[in-house]
Motif scaffolding. Structure first.
Motif, PDB file in Angstrom:
ATOM      1  N   ALA A  11      17.528  21.078 -13.821  1.00 34.94           N
ATOM      2  CA  ALA A  11      16.675  19.887 -13.905  1.00 34.94           C
ATOM      3  C   ALA A  11      17.277  18.705 -13.155  1.00 34.94           C
ATOM      4  CB  ALA A  11      16.456  19.505 -15.367  1.00 34.94           C
ATOM      5  N   GLY A  12      18.509  18.852 -12.691  1.00 35.66           N
ATOM      6  CA  GLY A  12      19.165  17.764 -11.985  1.00 35.66           C
ATOM      7  C   GLY A  12      19.578  16.629 -12.893  1.00 35.66           C
ATOM      8  N   ALA A  13      19.773  16.924 -14.180  1.00 37.86           N
ATOM      9  CA  ALA A  13      20.150  15.881 -15.137  1.00 37.86           C
ATOM     10  C   ALA A  13      21.660  15.633 -15.071  1.00 37.86           C
ATOM     11  CB  ALA A  13      19.757  16.306 -16.550  1.00 37.86           C
ATOM     12  N   PRO A  14      22.087  14.419 -14.776  1.00 36.34           N
ATOM     13  CA  PRO A  14      23.525  14.123 -14.611  1.00 36.34           C
ATOM     14  C   PRO A  14      24.214  13.936 -15.968  1.00 36.34           C
ATOM     15  CG  PRO A  14      22.234  12.149 -14.242  1.00 36.34           C
ATOM     16  CD  PRO A  14      21.239  13.241 -14.524  1.00 36.34           C
ATOM     17  N   ILE A  15      24.409  15.025 -16.681  1.00 36.08           N
ATOM     18  CA  ILE A  15      25.002  14.963 -18.019  1.00 36.08           C
ATOM     19  C   ILE A  15      26.285  15.784 -18.041  1.00 36.08           C
ATOM     20  CG2 ILE A  15      24.687  15.513 -20.459  1.00 36.08           C
ATOM     21  CD1 ILE A  15      21.694  15.159 -20.067  1.00 36.08           C
ATOM     22  N   ASP A  16      27.363  15.174 -18.479  1.00 35.14           N
ATOM     23  CA  ASP A  16      28.622  15.877 -18.689  1.00 35.14           C
ATOM     24  C   ASP A  16      28.802  16.154 -20.173  1.00 35.14           C
ATOM     25  OD1 ASP A  16      29.368  15.817 -15.982  1.00 35.14           O
ATOM     26  OD2 ASP A  16      30.116  13.762 -16.196  1.00 35.14           O
ATOM     27  N   PHE A  17      29.531  17.218 -20.488  1.00 35.51           N
ATOM     28  CA  PHE A  17      29.721  17.612 -21.878  1.00 35.51           C
ATOM     29  C   PHE A  17      31.184  17.537 -22.281  1.00 35.51           C
ATOM     30  CE2 PHE A  17      25.634  19.524 -20.973  1.00 35.51           C
ATOM     31  CZ  PHE A  17      24.936  19.340 -22.158  1.00 35.51           C
ATOM     32  N   CYS A 271      16.861  20.302 -24.569  1.00 38.85           N
ATOM     33  CA  CYS A 271      17.329  19.601 -23.371  1.00 38.85           C
ATOM     34  C   CYS A 271      16.463  18.385 -23.072  1.00 38.85           C
ATOM     35  CB  CYS A 271      17.327  20.553 -22.180  1.00 38.85           C
ATOM     36  SG  CYS A 271      18.589  21.845 -22.259  1.00 38.85           S
ATOM     37  N   CYS A 272      15.144  18.542 -23.213  1.00 41.79           N
ATOM     38  CA  CYS A 272      14.241  17.415 -22.970  1.00 41.79           C
ATOM     39  C   CYS A 272      14.480  16.303 -23.976  1.00 41.79           C
ATOM     40  CB  CYS A 272      12.788  17.892 -23.043  1.00 41.79           C
ATOM     41  SG  CYS A 272      12.297  18.997 -21.707  1.00 41.79           S
ATOM     42  N   LEU A 273      14.682  16.673 -25.242  1.00 39.71           N
ATOM     43  CA  LEU A 273      14.935  15.664 -26.268  1.00 39.71           C
ATOM     44  C   LEU A 273      16.228  14.911 -25.997  1.00 39.71           C
ATOM     45  CD1 LEU A 273      13.941  17.721 -29.449  1.00 39.71           C
ATOM     46  CD2 LEU A 273      12.704  15.758 -28.494  1.00 39.71           C
ATOM     47  N   ILE A 274      17.274  15.652 -25.631  1.00 38.30           N
ATOM     48  CA  ILE A 274      18.568  15.013 -25.338  1.00 38.30           C
ATOM     49  C   ILE A 274      18.433  14.069 -24.154  1.00 38.30           C
ATOM     50  CG2 ILE A 274      20.925  15.451 -24.545  1.00 38.30           C
ATOM     51  CD1 ILE A 274      20.782  18.117 -26.093  1.00 38.30           C
ATOM     52  N   PHE A 275      17.798  14.535 -23.083  1.00 37.08           N
ATOM     53  CA  PHE A 275      17.689  13.728 -21.871  1.00 37.08           C
ATOM     54  C   PHE A 275      16.854  12.472 -22.114  1.00 37.08           C
ATOM     55  CE2 PHE A 275      16.444  13.466 -17.180  1.00 37.08           C
ATOM     56  CZ  PHE A 275      17.662  12.884 -16.843  1.00 37.08           C
ATOM     57  N   SER A 276      15.751  12.629 -22.868  1.00 31.77           N
ATOM     58  CA  SER A 276      14.905  11.465 -23.141  1.00 31.77           C
ATOM     59  C   SER A 276      15.639  10.472 -24.017  1.00 31.77           C
ATOM     60  CB  SER A 276      13.606  11.892 -23.816  1.00 31.77           C
ATOM     61  OG  SER A 276      13.839  12.504 -25.062  1.00 31.77           O
TER      62      SER A 276
END
Length: 280
Positions: A11-17, A271-276
């Motif tokens: 999705a191209g979401a810039p999220i690090d874990f 994933c959508c919930l986290i990103f939003s």
């Protein structure tokens, strides 16, 4: 976790874990205190199911799940039970949001043994927290185009505790007349959930009832492995799937796919919930 990372990467979401091993089964796992510090540092978390071993709990101990919710004041647990194409169930077109007060009620962990064989377990219901969860439920309904809120209770028996919760929900409903409101006794609610679930839209309830009803909701749409869950507070948010039946899995491994692993649909929704949430 691998699948979550794959979805977010595509999705191209810039999220690090930042990853921590928190387990009720492994002695080499990090402590729940370390997990709380990490969530406070990052603001948002994705949590797997943490099994509570009843044989290891001592008097006064709290489960790791309860400790996380209380220390982070994750006052609202939201479970979205929705029918998915390709999953055959008795009922179709189910779309229910179950909102559970997450920090008090029977989960207050206030119990003691007065004399041998006599235990008192305190259920705490406060007007402030009942109002907070009721207002959240109506606000959620309005923002998401929902038409009805159902308050679930046992005020016919617990006239003070559940009576306070019910009256608080009625008070909040009186200020939100654009949304239909009803209340239902919890035992009738459970029967209605398995016989006619399509009558429900948004449901709000105290802690223990929410735990039971959300697992019923998960069961009628295919199992807890396909249902995403959120634990929300004013400052932090922890996302997860609905808790699994650990004892069931250990005895019935041949039939546990929908119970033990989140489906692809659930991974995408999480994933959508986290990103939003991060974007907000």
């Amino acid at each position: 976790m691998v699948h979550v990372k794959d979805v977010l990467r595509h999705a191209g979401a810039p999220i690090d874990f930042e990853e921590l091993l928190l387990s009720g089964e492994r002695e080499d796992a990090e402590s729940v205190e370390q997990a709380i510090i990490a969530v406070k540092r990052n603001g948002v978390a994705l949590k797997g199911n943490i099994h509570t071993d009843l044989d290891k709990l001592q008097i006064g101990d709290k489960s790791d799940n309860v400790t996380l919710r209380k220390n982070l004041d994750l006052f609202a647990n939201i479970v979205h039970c929705k029918s998915y194409p390709g999953i055959n169930t008795r009922h179709n077109a189910i779309d229910i949001v179950i909102i559970r007060e997450n920090t008090e009620g029977e989960y207050s962990s206030l119990e003691h043994e007065n004399v041998s064989g006599v235990v008192e377990s305190l259920k705490i219901i406060t007007r402030a927290k009942s109002r907070r969860i009721a207002e959240y439920a109506f606000d959620f309904a309005r923002k998401n185009g929902r038409k009805k809120v159902t308050a679930v209770h046992k005020a016919n028996i617990m006239k003070l505790g559940d009576g306070l919760f019910l009256q608080t929900c009625r008070d909040v409903a009186a200020l939100n007349t654009d949304i239909e409101f009803e209340d239902m006794i919890v035992d009738n609610c459970c029967m209605q959930m398995v016989s006619n679930p399509n009558q429900f839209d948004v449901m709000v309830m105290p802690n223990l009832y929410g735990n039971i009803v959300s697992n019923i909701g998960a069961g009628i749409v295919g199992g807890p492995g396909i249902v995403p869950g959120q634990n929300l507070g004013d400052n932090y948010s922890v996302f997860e799937t609905v808790s699994t039946l650990f004892e069931f899995l250990t005895k019935h491994l041949q039939n546990c796919l929908s119970y033990s692993r989140p489906s692809f649909n659930t991974v995408v929704v999480l994933c959508c919930l986290i990103f939003s949430f991060i974007l907000c």
